[in-house]
Design an enzyme around this catalytic site. Structure first.
Site, short mmCIF file in Angstrom:
data_model
loop_
_atom_site.label_atom_id
_atom_site.label_comp_id
_atom_site.label_asym_id
_atom_site.label_seq_id
_atom_site.Cartn_x
_atom_site.Cartn_y
_atom_site.Cartn_z
N ASP A 107 0.85 -1.19 0.00
CA ASP A 107 0.00 0.00 0.00
C ASP A 107 0.89 1.24 0.00
O ASP A 107 1.73 1.40 0.89
CB ASP A 107 -0.91 0.02 1.23
N ASP A 160 -15.32 -3.60 -1.69
CA ASP A 160 -14.98 -3.39 -0.28
C ASP A 160 -16.28 -3.16 0.48
O ASP A 160 -17.06 -2.28 0.11
CB ASP A 160 -14.07 -2.17 -0.13
#
Length: 243
Positions: free
Chosen positions: A11, A132
């Protein structure tokens, strides 16, 4: 378990390799200054894929860290998949030019259905749909907003439009090291009838085993972040165990 794939996560925020807790940009841990070096490490340890998220891009609504992503793709010989702020054909083209193997569409799957259908038709298996969920409902814009669309319903709809790969994250489990939400992951796989990569909550080898038994349902792999960075899972050992 050779067909079950581990996707080490990188990330990127402010050019660094970080992890967030439940997508909260205020709960950031910096694990390395160089995402490129981290990618090389995962490849050296046996990764067959690498999962990259442009956190700056997710927040901005367009890719921000394209240069770093291009450097990662050039530095390793394994395919990488990339998500974060990809909401235009131009962004997809640019990332594919950077040798990205698969581009993940998230927010746009809810907010711009025509765009998603177009890219699925145009790019096929180079596109993954990132779903998500917070309490079963799809979250968007770097998890900052929650829609009124159920995750499994969205997967079913987009599978009918040609989506072959879904990446499912239960936000409540992300970065919490509490195990994945296996029930929701399997539900989404069955609803879509397609391949699902699980994300969020994997904390040890036993979590991988709980997911891998559902290969026949379409659960083909797991994205692992914090467990790798905190040495709860060692990538090479996990692969040696058959993952």
């Amino acid at each position: 378990m050779s067909s079950f794939t581990i996707y080490p996560a990188i990330d990127i925020l402010d050019g660094k390799c970080v992890r967030l807790v439940q997508g909260d940009y205020n709960q950031e841990t910096v694990y390395h200054q160089s995402p490129v070096d981290v990618a090389k490490t995962w490849e050296k340890q046996g990764a067959s894929w690498i999962h990259v998220v442009d956190l700056d891009g997710a927040k901005a609504g367009y890719p921000v860290n394209e240069n770093i992503i291009g450097e990662i793709a050039s530095a390793v010989n394994v395919p990488i998949q990339v998500g974060g702020g990809i909401r235009s054909i131009e962004s997809i083209k640019q990332l594919l030019k950077c040798s990205v193997s698969r581009v993940i569409i998230g927010t746009a799957a809810i907010e711009d259905r025509d765009f998603v259908e177009e890219v699925l038709e145009q790019y096929g298996d180079k596109i993954a749909i990132g779903i998500d969920a917070r309490d079963g409902y799809v979250a968007t814009r770097g998890w900052l907003e929650t829609s009124k669309v159920k995750a499994d319903e969205l997967a079913h709809q987009l599978a009918q439009k040609g989506a072959k790969t879904f990446i499912f994250t239960d936000i409540s489990r992300d970065g919490m090291m509490q195990g994945p939400n296996v029930e929701s992951i399997v539900k989404l796989a069955k609803s879509s009838g397609q391949s699902v990569i699980a994300s969020g909550g994997v904390s040890d080898i036993s979590d991988l085993k709980k997911l891998a038994v559902h290969k026949q349902d379409g659960v083909i792999g797991a994205i692992i972040g914090k467990a790798l960075y905190t040495n709860k899972i060692h990538l090479t050992k996990a692969i040696e165990e058959g993952f």
